[in-house]
Design an enzyme around this catalytic site. Structure first.
Site, mmCIF file in Angstrom:
data_model
loop_
_atom_site.group_PDB
_atom_site.id
_atom_site.type_symbol
_atom_site.label_atom_id
_atom_site.label_comp_id
_atom_site.label_asym_id
_atom_site.label_seq_id
_atom_site.Cartn_x
_atom_site.Cartn_y
_atom_site.Cartn_z
ATOM 1 C CG HIS A 101 -16.373 -16.540 22.724
ATOM 2 N ND1 HIS A 101 -16.737 -16.490 24.055
ATOM 3 C CD2 HIS A 101 -15.652 -17.446 22.349
ATOM 4 C CE1 HIS A 101 -16.040 -17.598 24.588
ATOM 5 N NE2 HIS A 101 -15.456 -18.268 23.412
ATOM 6 C CG HIS A 103 -14.754 -19.970 18.384
ATOM 7 N ND1 HIS A 103 -13.617 -19.470 18.690
ATOM 8 C CD2 HIS A 103 -15.118 -20.134 19.532
ATOM 9 C CE1 HIS A 103 -13.253 -19.567 20.132
ATOM 10 N NE2 HIS A 103 -14.317 -20.025 20.501
HETATM 11 P P1 AMP Z 1 -13.430 -20.389 24.128
HETATM 12 O O1 AMP Z 1 -12.404 -21.763 24.453
HETATM 13 O O2 AMP Z 1 -14.572 -20.758 23.187
HETATM 14 O O3 AMP Z 1 -13.882 -19.729 25.517
HETATM 15 O O4 AMP Z 1 -12.461 -19.450 23.271
HETATM 16 C C1 AMP Z 1 -12.166 -18.236 23.881
HETATM 17 C C2 AMP Z 1 -11.270 -17.651 22.680
HETATM 18 O O5 AMP Z 1 -10.942 -16.436 23.093
HETATM 19 C C3 AMP Z 1 -9.913 -18.418 22.610
HETATM 20 O O6 AMP Z 1 -9.850 -18.827 21.103
HETATM 21 C C4 AMP Z 1 -8.796 -17.196 22.739
HETATM 22 O O7 AMP Z 1 -7.767 -17.395 21.970
HETATM 23 C C5 AMP Z 1 -9.579 -15.907 22.533
HETATM 24 N N1 AMP Z 1 -9.021 -14.809 23.296
HETATM 25 C C6 AMP Z 1 -8.757 -14.749 24.570
HETATM 26 N N2 AMP Z 1 -8.708 -13.632 24.988
HETATM 27 C C7 AMP Z 1 -8.592 -12.694 23.867
HETATM 28 C C8 AMP Z 1 -8.135 -11.279 23.344
HETATM 29 N N3 AMP Z 1 -7.663 -10.541 24.446
HETATM 30 N N4 AMP Z 1 -8.454 -10.711 21.992
HETATM 31 C C9 AMP Z 1 -8.901 -11.896 21.432
HETATM 32 N N5 AMP Z 1 -9.144 -13.176 21.402
HETATM 33 C C10 AMP Z 1 -9.059 -13.532 22.841
#
Ligand code: AMP
Ligand code: ZN
Length: 143
Positions: A101, A103
């Site tokens: 993903h 950001h």
């Molecule tokens: P990372 O630390 O790069 O793996 O970031 C994962 C991101 O996914 C975090 O910013 C979470 O807030 C986000 N996240 C987790 N579950 C969901 C969800 N169901 N919908 C939207 N964002 C999510």
């Protein structure tokens, strides 16, 4: 390709809801539920790859092509001064969700988002050595 335990595969498959911003055959973008700033967006491939280096180049291109428009849209919609694109690979790099993903994080002067940027210096000769090692790796791979 789908991982039945993966929350982002479930979002991509429509099995759990998200606040969707765009979607096509390759990618989906939605608002992060734990925003570092208002308008924090996540852009993901629909297929399951854990880290960015696992993505085939055509998939990477099909996903990343959305970044410029998403960056413009977020900036206009939330009125931020700038934004960071952040992409974490591996737990050591703060990856929590094991599905690639990107950001898009809105930024404003004086905001609370911080990261440490401990810029160093190469000892003499080391930069050429490293470049050679990386070029050698690139030459042995299918790009
Ligand atoms: P990372 O630390 O790069 O793996 O970031 C994962 C991101 O996914 C975090 O910013 C979470 O807030 C986000 N996240 C987790 N579950 C969901 C969800 N169901 N919908 C939207 N964002 C999510
Ligand atoms: Zn997944």
């Amino acid at each position: 390709m789908k991982d039945s335990d993966c929350i982002f595969c479930k979002i991509a498959g429509g099995d759990i809801p998200c606040t969707k911003l765009l979607e096509d055959d390759a990618a989906i973008a939605f608002l992060d539920i734990g925003p570092l700033a208002e308008g924090h967006v996540l852009l993901i491939p629909k297929h399951h790859y854990v880290t960015v280096d696992q993505m085939p180049p055509d998939v990477a291109a099909a996903v990343l092509k959305h970044l410029p428009a998403l960056g413009r849209a977020v900036q206009s919609a939330v009125g931020c001064e700038g934004f960071n694109i952040l992409q974490n690979n591996g737990p050591v790099a703060h990856q929590v969700v094991g599905h690639v993903h990107f950001h898009i994080i809105p930024r404003n002067s004086g905001d609370e988002f911080r990261f440490n940027w401990p810029a160093g210096l190469y000892p003499k000769g080391r930069i050429e050595q490293l470049a050679e090692a990386i070029r050698k790796e690139l030459a042995t791979r299918n790009l």
